[in-house]
Scaffold this motif. Sequence first.
Motif, PDB file in Angstrom:
ATOM      1  N   TYR A 115       0.853  -1.190   0.000  1.00  0.00           N
ATOM      2  CA  TYR A 115       0.000   0.000   0.000  1.00  0.00           C
ATOM      3  C   TYR A 115       0.887   1.239   0.000  1.00  0.00           C
ATOM      4  O   TYR A 115       1.296   1.725   1.054  1.00  0.00           O
ATOM      5  CB  TYR A 115      -0.913  -0.011   1.228  1.00  0.00           C
ATOM      6  N   THR A 116       1.194   1.757  -1.179  1.00  0.00           N
ATOM      7  CA  THR A 116       2.026   2.952  -1.258  1.00  0.00           C
ATOM      8  C   THR A 116       1.152   4.195  -1.273  1.00  0.00           C
ATOM      9  O   THR A 116      -0.067   4.125  -1.461  1.00  0.00           O
ATOM     10  CB  THR A 116       2.916   2.940  -2.511  1.00  0.00           C
ATOM     11  N   ALA A 117       1.795   5.332  -1.085  1.00  0.00           N
ATOM     12  CA  ALA A 117       1.076   6.604  -1.076  1.00  0.00           C
ATOM     13  C   ALA A 117       0.449   6.915  -2.427  1.00  0.00           C
ATOM     14  O   ALA A 117      -0.495   7.709  -2.511  1.00  0.00           O
ATOM     15  CB  ALA A 117       2.032   7.735  -0.685  1.00  0.00           C
ATOM     16  N   ALA A 118       0.951   6.280  -3.477  1.00  0.00           N
ATOM     17  CA  ALA A 118       0.471   6.598  -4.815  1.00  0.00           C
ATOM     18  C   ALA A 118      -0.503   5.561  -5.355  1.00  0.00           C
ATOM     19  O   ALA A 118      -1.439   5.890  -6.079  1.00  0.00           O
ATOM     20  CB  ALA A 118       1.660   6.706  -5.778  1.00  0.00           C
ATOM     21  N   GLU A 119      -0.293   4.311  -4.984  1.00  0.00           N
ATOM     22  CA  GLU A 119      -1.017   3.233  -5.636  1.00  0.00           C
ATOM     23  C   GLU A 119      -0.948   1.980  -4.766  1.00  0.00           C
ATOM     24  O   GLU A 119       0.050   1.726  -4.091  1.00  0.00           O
ATOM     25  CB  GLU A 119      -0.378   2.960  -7.004  1.00  0.00           C
ATOM     26  N   LYS A 120      -2.008   1.187  -4.815  1.00  0.00           N
ATOM     27  CA  LYS A 120      -2.021  -0.105  -4.139  1.00  0.00           C
ATOM     28  C   LYS A 120      -1.575  -1.183  -5.125  1.00  0.00           C
ATOM     29  O   LYS A 120      -2.026  -1.215  -6.276  1.00  0.00           O
ATOM     30  CB  LYS A 120      -3.424  -0.416  -3.625  1.00  0.00           C
ATOM     31  N   PHE A 121      -0.699  -2.078  -4.663  1.00  0.00           N
ATOM     32  CA  PHE A 121      -0.251  -3.206  -5.452  1.00  0.00           C
ATOM     33  C   PHE A 121      -0.759  -4.474  -4.767  1.00  0.00           C
ATOM     34  O   PHE A 121      -0.116  -5.003  -3.856  1.00  0.00           O
ATOM     35  CB  PHE A 121       1.274  -3.219  -5.572  1.00  0.00           C
ATOM     36  N   PRO A 122      -1.953  -4.956  -5.153  1.00  0.00           N
ATOM     37  CA  PRO A 122      -2.547  -6.082  -4.437  1.00  0.00           C
ATOM     38  C   PRO A 122      -1.774  -7.378  -4.672  1.00  0.00           C
ATOM     39  O   PRO A 122      -1.170  -7.585  -5.730  1.00  0.00           O
ATOM     40  CB  PRO A 122      -3.954  -6.163  -5.020  1.00  0.00           C
ATOM     41  N   MET A 123      -1.796  -8.253  -3.663  1.00  0.00           N
ATOM     42  CA  MET A 123      -1.144  -9.547  -3.796  1.00  0.00           C
ATOM     43  C   MET A 123      -1.870 -10.420  -4.818  1.00  0.00           C
ATOM     44  O   MET A 123      -1.262 -11.230  -5.520  1.00  0.00           O
ATOM     45  CB  MET A 123      -1.116 -10.246  -2.433  1.00  0.00           C
ATOM     46  N   LEU A 124      -3.192 -10.258  -4.907  1.00  0.00           N
ATOM     47  CA  LEU A 124      -4.014 -11.005  -5.843  1.00  0.00           C
ATOM     48  C   LEU A 124      -4.748 -10.031  -6.762  1.00  0.00           C
ATOM     49  O   LEU A 124      -5.106  -8.930  -6.338  1.00  0.00           O
ATOM     50  CB  LEU A 124      -5.042 -11.863  -5.090  1.00  0.00           C
ATOM     51  N   PRO A 125      -5.006 -10.410  -8.006  1.00  0.00           N
ATOM     52  CA  PRO A 125      -5.730  -9.513  -8.920  1.00  0.00           C
ATOM     53  C   PRO A 125      -7.082  -9.110  -8.349  1.00  0.00           C
ATOM     54  O   PRO A 125      -7.717  -9.851  -7.576  1.00  0.00           O
ATOM     55  CB  PRO A 125      -5.893 -10.364 -10.186  1.00  0.00           C
ATOM     56  N   ASP A 126      -7.540  -7.935  -8.750  1.00  0.00           N
ATOM     57  CA  ASP A 126      -8.779  -7.384  -8.204  1.00  0.00           C
ATOM     58  C   ASP A 126      -9.973  -8.318  -8.391  1.00  0.00           C
ATOM     59  O   ASP A 126     -10.851  -8.382  -7.522  1.00  0.00           O
ATOM     60  CB  ASP A 126      -9.085  -6.033  -8.856  1.00  0.00           C
ATOM     61  N   ARG A 127     -10.014  -9.047  -9.495  1.00  0.00           N
ATOM     62  CA  ARG A 127     -11.177  -9.930  -9.713  1.00  0.00           C
ATOM     63  C   ARG A 127     -11.258 -10.985  -8.620  1.00  0.00           C
ATOM     64  O   ARG A 127     -12.361 -11.458  -8.296  1.00  0.00           O
ATOM     65  CB  ARG A 127     -11.112 -10.593 -11.088  1.00  0.00           C
ATOM     66  N   LEU A 128     -10.122 -11.332  -8.047  1.00  0.00           N
ATOM     67  CA  LEU A 128     -10.124 -12.235  -6.900  1.00  0.00           C
ATOM     68  C   LEU A 128     -10.344 -11.468  -5.602  1.00  0.00           C
ATOM     69  O   LEU A 128     -11.330 -11.664  -4.896  1.00  0.00           O
ATOM     70  CB  LEU A 128      -8.795 -12.990  -6.831  1.00  0.00           C
ATOM     71  N   SER A 129      -9.401 -10.569  -5.292  1.00  0.00           N
ATOM     72  CA  SER A 129      -9.350  -9.989  -3.946  1.00  0.00           C
ATOM     73  C   SER A 129     -10.511  -9.057  -3.642  1.00  0.00           C
ATOM     74  O   SER A 129     -10.859  -8.867  -2.470  1.00  0.00           O
ATOM     75  CB  SER A 129      -8.018  -9.251  -3.744  1.00  0.00           C
ATOM     76  N   THR A 130     -11.124  -8.462  -4.648  1.00  0.00           N
ATOM     77  CA  THR A 130     -12.261  -7.561  -4.396  1.00  0.00           C
ATOM     78  C   THR A 130     -13.582  -8.126  -4.893  1.00  0.00           C
ATOM     79  O   THR A 130     -14.612  -7.463  -4.779  1.00  0.00           O
ATOM     80  CB  THR A 130     -12.032  -6.179  -5.040  1.00  0.00           C
ATOM     81  N   ASP A 131     -13.546  -9.355  -5.433  1.00  0.00           N
ATOM     82  CA  ASP A 131     -14.775  -9.931  -5.974  1.00  0.00           C
ATOM     83  C   ASP A 131     -14.907 -11.385  -5.542  1.00  0.00           C
ATOM     84  O   ASP A 131     -15.484 -11.685  -4.498  1.00  0.00           O
ATOM     85  CB  ASP A 131     -14.791  -9.802  -7.501  1.00  0.00           C
ATOM     86  N   LEU A 132     -14.319 -12.321  -6.283  1.00  0.00           N
ATOM     87  CA  LEU A 132     -14.597 -13.741  -6.079  1.00  0.00           C
ATOM     88  C   LEU A 132     -14.195 -14.252  -4.702  1.00  0.00           C
ATOM     89  O   LEU A 132     -14.876 -15.109  -4.131  1.00  0.00           O
ATOM     90  CB  LEU A 132     -13.893 -14.565  -7.167  1.00  0.00           C
ATOM     91  N   SER A 133     -13.071 -13.749  -4.164  1.00  0.00           N
ATOM     92  CA  SER A 133     -12.617 -14.235  -2.861  1.00  0.00           C
ATOM     93  C   SER A 133     -12.799 -13.208  -1.750  1.00  0.00           C
ATOM     94  O   SER A 133     -12.280 -13.370  -0.647  1.00  0.00           O
ATOM     95  CB  SER A 133     -11.144 -14.667  -2.924  1.00  0.00           C
ATOM     96  N   SER A 134     -13.537 -12.157  -2.031  1.00  0.00           N
ATOM     97  CA  SER A 134     -13.838 -11.138  -1.030  1.00  0.00           C
ATOM     98  C   SER A 134     -15.212 -11.410  -0.422  1.00  0.00           C
ATOM     99  O   SER A 134     -16.144 -11.830  -1.120  1.00  0.00           O
ATOM    100  CB  SER A 134     -13.823  -9.750  -1.671  1.00  0.00           C
TER     101      SER A 134
END
Length: 491
Positions: A115-134
Amino acid sequence: MVNREDRHRTILQQIAHRVMLERGLLPDFSPEVLAEVDRLVPPVLPRDGQTRDLRDLVWCSIDNDDSLDLDQLTVAEPLPDGSARVLVAVADVDALVKPRSATDDHARTNTTSVYTAAEKFPMLPDRLSTDLSSLNPDEDRLATVVDMVISKQGLVHHADLYPAMVRNHAKLAYSSVGAWFQGNALMPERVAAVPGLAENLMLQDRVAQRLKRSRHAMGALSLQTIEARPLFDGETITRLQVQEKNRATELIEDFMIAANGATVRFLTARRYPSIRRVVHTPRRWDRIVQVAAEHKYDLPEQPDSKALEKFLTAARAADPVTFPDLSLTIIKLLGPGEYAAEAPGAGAEGHFGLAVRDYTHSTAPNRRYPDLITQRLVKAAIARVPAPYGLNELDVLAEHCTRQEDAANKAERQVGKSAAALLLQPRIGEQFDAIVTGAAPKGTWVRLLTFPVEGRVVQGFEGLDVGDRTRVQLISVDVDRGFIDFRRVRR
């Protein structure tokens, strides 16, 4: 020099990508990972009799206002003897991310979301971490549930782990729930919209406060850090906002600590190995004793977490305004945490800061790879099948996760310093009061007391040690490298 007319966010994003690569972290997902995730479909909810259907419980999530990767849900139930049953549901990420897949390889490389001040670099792609596995609101999801009985004294008397189907009935935020708990705001609308949720959250809050009191009586340390993130007006940084804890963050923190302890004890009881989260007995205890003496408080010569907690409690009561500065000093002197593989029954060193022997990371598998490893071990233990990792492999993974966590922390700090450098650039030549946060042969570091920024003292640092107060003058910044340089000003 960076022109103030430039686009701050774009500059910081470019710096963040470069820093990730310099630290051995992957800023982008490969085409193989993205294609693999695109092919994923939600797992079928099992009807095997082994997975409990708990969707009707008033589960909710509490996280940051902007969080989309929801790893855990909580719910509580009062028991006749005054104790309470607390359930923590952890997203079943392993159901979608299989070992040795391209997605798992990426997660295993970085081991954490950054989690940087400019951008988040998620460990898992968004389709996983914010959707299917969230554990998103109004969606049926698979989870591993940690089911605990918490006594009136705030002790975990019993715990079990099992698979379940769950449903998030309200996505809540720390800020609004914490303000409501503390009587500073009305009940959040999302709480009021779910029958029974308000009463359940108040019960959760009471139980969490019991856990907190019990932990601190055992010697868990009352540490308060200052975390700041840049606020943008369009593309320009306008200020740094300090993020503060409240009763809602404490609720989740205390429940997760209890769940992590229950998880590692479950693995041990079933004779499975684990990855522990360890904070060693502090090597610089002598300096901690000296810092306490400067506050007119006597600590024993040998490390003692209960005695240290009493000092911290007294110091907070005496001067709550400057307590974060003292707390930061103690954190630096305690040293960082690390991961360590543990054979069942081997006798772990434990976590000095939390005053617990049994501790792991297990409740954020969308964001941390050690938690995903632990989830796989737990699922094997529940099914009573062989562990998916041998002890030697866990040793290698623990060392790698520690190293990559350190790299991620350094990347976050470096980009944060670049953001601060952008903000401070017009203030070169100004003087500030500061506290020394690091003193070693490689350099002396200070944090400004009136501005949540850390930088290096490059002139006049002789004789300074961690915890000392001093006055410094800003002499230069390097936005690209995140350097903020000060010279000591003699009073």
